[in-house]
Design a protein around this motif. Sequence first.
Motif, mmCIF file in Angstrom:
data_model
loop_
_atom_site.group_PDB
_atom_site.id
_atom_site.type_symbol
_atom_site.label_atom_id
_atom_site.label_comp_id
_atom_site.label_asym_id
_atom_site.label_seq_id
_atom_site.Cartn_x
_atom_site.Cartn_y
_atom_site.Cartn_z
ATOM 1 N N MET A 54 -3.154 15.626 9.832
ATOM 2 C CA MET A 54 -3.236 14.303 10.437
ATOM 3 C C MET A 54 -4.679 13.950 10.782
ATOM 4 N N ASP A 55 -5.573 14.996 10.848
ATOM 5 C CA ASP A 55 -6.969 14.730 11.173
ATOM 6 C C ASP A 55 -7.775 14.276 9.964
ATOM 7 N N GLN A 56 -7.202 14.349 8.747
ATOM 8 C CA GLN A 56 -7.924 13.926 7.553
ATOM 9 C C GLN A 56 -8.085 12.409 7.537
ATOM 10 N N ASP A 57 -9.194 11.971 6.911
ATOM 11 C CA ASP A 57 -9.396 10.532 6.753
ATOM 12 C C ASP A 57 -8.315 9.959 5.855
ATOM 13 N N ARG A 58 -7.790 8.811 6.254
ATOM 14 C CA ARG A 58 -6.775 8.129 5.468
ATOM 15 C C ARG A 58 -7.161 6.654 5.307
ATOM 16 N N ILE A 59 -6.762 6.078 4.203
ATOM 17 C CA ILE A 59 -7.047 4.668 3.942
ATOM 18 C C ILE A 59 -6.173 3.807 4.851
ATOM 19 N N THR A 60 -6.777 2.763 5.419
ATOM 20 C CA THR A 60 -6.032 1.805 6.233
ATOM 21 C C THR A 60 -6.169 0.423 5.602
ATOM 22 N N ASN A 61 -5.461 -0.536 6.175
ATOM 23 C CA ASN A 61 -5.550 -1.893 5.633
ATOM 24 C C ASN A 61 -6.872 -2.579 5.965
ATOM 25 N N THR A 62 -7.718 -1.915 6.767
ATOM 26 C CA THR A 62 -9.048 -2.471 7.069
ATOM 27 C C THR A 62 -10.154 -1.749 6.283
ATOM 28 N N THR A 63 -9.785 -0.749 5.506
ATOM 29 C CA THR A 63 -10.776 -0.032 4.697
ATOM 30 C C THR A 63 -11.364 -0.982 3.648
ATOM 31 N N LYS A 64 -12.676 -0.984 3.516
ATOM 32 C CA LYS A 64 -13.326 -1.812 2.496
ATOM 33 C C LYS A 64 -13.149 -1.171 1.128
ATOM 34 N N TYR A 65 -12.912 -2.008 0.112
ATOM 35 C CA TYR A 65 -12.599 -1.519 -1.231
ATOM 36 C C TYR A 65 -13.535 -2.155 -2.252
ATOM 37 N N ALA A 86 -1.585 -2.335 -1.281
ATOM 38 C CA ALA A 86 -0.616 -1.749 -0.343
ATOM 39 C C ALA A 86 -0.331 -0.288 -0.671
ATOM 40 N N GLU A 87 -0.347 0.049 -1.974
ATOM 41 C CA GLU A 87 -0.013 1.424 -2.356
ATOM 42 C C GLU A 87 -1.113 2.429 -2.000
ATOM 43 N N PHE A 88 -2.310 1.945 -1.619
ATOM 44 C CA PHE A 88 -3.390 2.835 -1.207
ATOM 45 C C PHE A 88 -3.294 3.214 0.270
ATOM 46 N N VAL A 89 -2.699 2.348 1.085
ATOM 47 C CA VAL A 89 -2.689 2.534 2.539
ATOM 48 C C VAL A 89 -1.974 3.838 2.911
ATOM 49 N N GLY A 90 -2.645 4.642 3.740
ATOM 50 C CA GLY A 90 -2.074 5.904 4.208
ATOM 51 C C GLY A 90 -2.470 7.102 3.370
ATOM 52 N N LYS A 91 -3.113 6.876 2.228
ATOM 53 C CA LYS A 91 -3.453 7.984 1.335
ATOM 54 C C LYS A 91 -4.720 8.710 1.791
ATOM 55 N N THR A 92 -4.725 10.036 1.608
ATOM 56 C CA THR A 92 -5.921 10.842 1.826
ATOM 57 C C THR A 92 -6.733 10.847 0.530
#
Length: 203
Positions: A54-65, A86-92
């Motif tokens: 859970m401490d790993q960085d994960r993509i959020t809906n505010t992540t710049k792409y 949407a399919e990127f959100v939550g991914k490590t």
Amino acid sequence: MKKYGIGLCIAAVLLAGIVYGSYRYSLYKLDNIDLSGIGDTDPSGNEFLTVDTMDQDRITNTTKYVLEHYNATDYSLKEEKKNIPAEFVGKTREELIEYLKTYEEAPDIEDLEEGLTSFELISFSKDRIVLRKTYQPPAKDYKYYLIEENGYITVYYMDKKTVYEYTDIKVEILPEEIQKQIRSGNYITDIQQLYNFLENYSS
């Protein structure tokens, strides 16, 4: 004799004091040992350190792409800023890399026609990700590929793997020159040219 007995009593008291003192000191040392770096043990008793994913960085809906388009033919590179799918959100990082590998194996039609060769991760953080699509456009602007399969013409996209259409056109009924072209692999440049060909030779 009396003095000898008193001496034994004193010695016993001293020995008991030493033993008790050692016991209390041992307890104190145990209470102050830092166990924070010790992990769990596996069934064989070997220690291992646990990792909280859970401490790993994960993509959020505010992540710049940022999506880069690289043309391997003329070496041009273009950048495009996009909203996070949407399919990127939550991914490590590792999950995103696996997604890109899966996409490479079955890209969408537009990327197929443009000659996509790879889709890779350039940089990753929870604040910004950069991906790159690399294209190898064909020497000519071919979009379709006609080949003989089981005596009939099959139309593929330019990747020669994705089927556009199975036809009922028998190769043996075509003019001899067309037969040679089909059997060696015939390229079609656009959809209108393909429709004209299929209309001319469909039964």
